[in-house]
Design a protein around this motif. Structure first.
Motif, short mmCIF file in Angstrom:
data_model
loop_
_atom_site.label_atom_id
_atom_site.label_comp_id
_atom_site.label_asym_id
_atom_site.label_seq_id
_atom_site.Cartn_x
_atom_site.Cartn_y
_atom_site.Cartn_z
N LEU A 8 7.61 -0.59 -17.37
CA LEU A 8 7.16 -1.96 -16.69
C LEU A 8 6.51 -1.32 -15.47
O LEU A 8 5.60 -1.29 -14.65
N ASP A 9 7.12 0.28 -15.29
CA ASP A 9 6.35 0.93 -14.33
C ASP A 9 4.90 1.01 -14.64
O ASP A 9 4.22 1.15 -13.34
N ARG A 10 4.87 1.93 -15.70
CA ARG A 10 3.58 1.71 -15.62
C ARG A 10 2.34 0.76 -16.39
O ARG A 10 0.81 0.58 -16.15
N VAL A 11 3.13 -0.74 -16.32
CA VAL A 11 2.61 -2.01 -16.10
C VAL A 11 1.49 -1.95 -15.18
O VAL A 11 0.67 -2.89 -14.67
N HIS A 12 2.69 -2.17 -13.73
CA HIS A 12 2.10 -2.72 -12.83
C HIS A 12 1.38 -1.85 -11.99
O HIS A 12 0.23 -2.01 -11.50
N GLU A 13 0.90 -0.14 -12.25
CA GLU A 13 -0.02 0.51 -12.40
C GLU A 13 -1.51 -0.10 -13.13
O GLU A 13 -2.39 1.21 -13.01
N ALA A 14 -1.41 -0.45 -14.19
CA ALA A 14 -2.41 -1.25 -14.92
C ALA A 14 -3.66 -1.52 -14.52
O ALA A 14 -4.97 -1.98 -15.23
N GLY A 15 -3.39 -2.18 -13.57
CA GLY A 15 -4.98 -2.95 -12.50
C GLY A 15 -4.83 -4.26 -12.87
O GLY A 15 -5.93 -4.98 -12.23
N ALA A 16 -3.29 -5.36 -13.25
CA ALA A 16 -3.64 -6.71 -13.32
C ALA A 16 -3.39 -7.29 -11.72
O ALA A 16 -2.79 -6.61 -10.58
N ASP A 17 -3.30 -8.37 -12.13
CA ASP A 17 -3.58 -9.07 -10.57
C ASP A 17 -1.79 -9.12 -10.75
O ASP A 17 -1.35 -9.87 -9.35
N VAL A 18 -1.74 -10.09 -11.37
CA VAL A 18 0.14 -10.13 -11.72
C VAL A 18 0.97 -10.11 -13.12
O VAL A 18 0.32 -9.89 -14.33
N VAL A 19 1.67 -9.47 -12.28
CA VAL A 19 2.87 -9.01 -13.68
C VAL A 19 4.05 -9.62 -13.79
O VAL A 19 4.73 -9.48 -12.49
N THR A 20 4.33 -10.59 -14.83
CA THR A 20 5.54 -11.07 -15.01
C THR A 20 6.61 -9.79 -14.97
O THR A 20 7.11 -8.97 -15.20
N ASP A 21 8.00 -10.83 -14.33
CA ASP A 21 9.44 -10.30 -15.21
C ASP A 21 9.47 -10.05 -15.94
O ASP A 21 8.88 -10.38 -16.89
N PRO A 22 10.77 -9.12 -16.38
CA PRO A 22 10.82 -9.14 -17.91
C PRO A 22 11.96 -9.71 -18.69
O PRO A 22 12.47 -10.61 -17.58
N LEU A 23 11.70 -9.20 -19.54
CA LEU A 23 12.90 -10.59 -20.24
C LEU A 23 14.15 -10.87 -19.69
O LEU A 23 14.45 -11.99 -20.00
#
Length: 248
Positions: free
Chosen positions: A197-212
């Motif tokens: 999830l930390d890497r997802v937050h670094e991937a350049g998206a505008d919004v990242v949802t919470d995990p399941l």
């Protein structure tokens, strides 16, 4: 289901993480299992990073009752096919299917997207941990297709490792096709906070949802997986009574 006298121990087996928040999220699944089925013996195990190891938990459980390992993992892969399979390769133990794919996971993903404020012009990228196992990729594709159908819009996929495209590449591709005013929203197909999830937050998206997790629907999935194989575990368990009878 088997009777309470022979009900197998449910061993919730996750990957393990150094993240305090991730540990709490995974623990919430088993807490919800206990709340949903009082009296069931529920234990926690891991395949990496944390202790106790799944082999040891299965060994300890089998001295008292049958055991079912429920992989708190979203798809098949090395840990399910090797670590968990090895741990249950003995009488009285059985391995359940992993958590995904499942329609309830799709519903949770959709709810997370709504909570994140998904708009009509936004592009959706599903972020999965990834695996080199083709069966894992097929399972993720099932979830992507189901989420796209649920949302009524295209959903693309990016992986943290093991498969392509990687999440940053998928995010960049989604951004290239955005309509004016649109955003790239990543749906986190991850059970808990942690490395991926930390890497997802670094991937350049505008919004990242919470995990399941946390979500009580995850406990319902885990219990369904347990129920599918609990009878097999119970029927093959060499109970002390059976062992004594065999020696007579």
């Amino acid at each position: 289901m088997t009777s309470s006298a022979t009900a197998p121990v449910l061993i919730g087996c996750s990957h393990g993480t150094d993240s305090v928040a991730g540990r709490a999220a995974i623990a919430s699944i088993l807490a919800d299992v206990v709340a949903a089925r009082p009296g069931l013996d529920v234990r926690e195990a891991f395949v990496d990073v944390q202790q106790p190891e799944v082999d040891d938990v299965v060994t300890g459980a089998l001295g008292e009752a049958p055991a079912v390992v429920v992989p708190l993992l979203l798809s098949v892969g090395f840990h399910v096919k090797v670590d968990v399979a090895r741990a249950v390769d003995r009488p009285g133990a059985a391995a359940a299917r992993p958590m995904g794919p499942d329609p309830r996971l799709v519903a949770i993903l959709a709810d997370r997207l709504v909570a994140a404020g998904l708009g009509d012009g936004d592009a959706v990228v599903l972020a999965a941990a990834g695996s080199s196992d083709p069966a894992a990729a097929a399972a993720v594709r099932d979830v992507v297709d189901a989420l796209a159908q649920h949302l009524g819009r295209p959903v693309t996929v990016g992986y943290g490792s093991g498969a392509h495209p990687r999440v940053p590449v998928a995010v960049a591709a989604a951004r290239a096709g955005l309509a004016p005013g649109g955003r790239v929203v990543v749906a986190s197909y991850l059970l808990a906070p942690g490395y991926f999830l930390d890497r997802v937050h670094e991937a350049g998206a505008d919004v990242v949802t919470d995990p399941l997790a946390p979500d009580p629907r995850l406990a319902a999935i885990a219990l369904d997986r347990y129920d599918e194989v609990s009878g097999h575990a119970a029927s093959s368990w060499p109970s002390p009574q059976r062992a004594a009878g065999a020696r007579r």
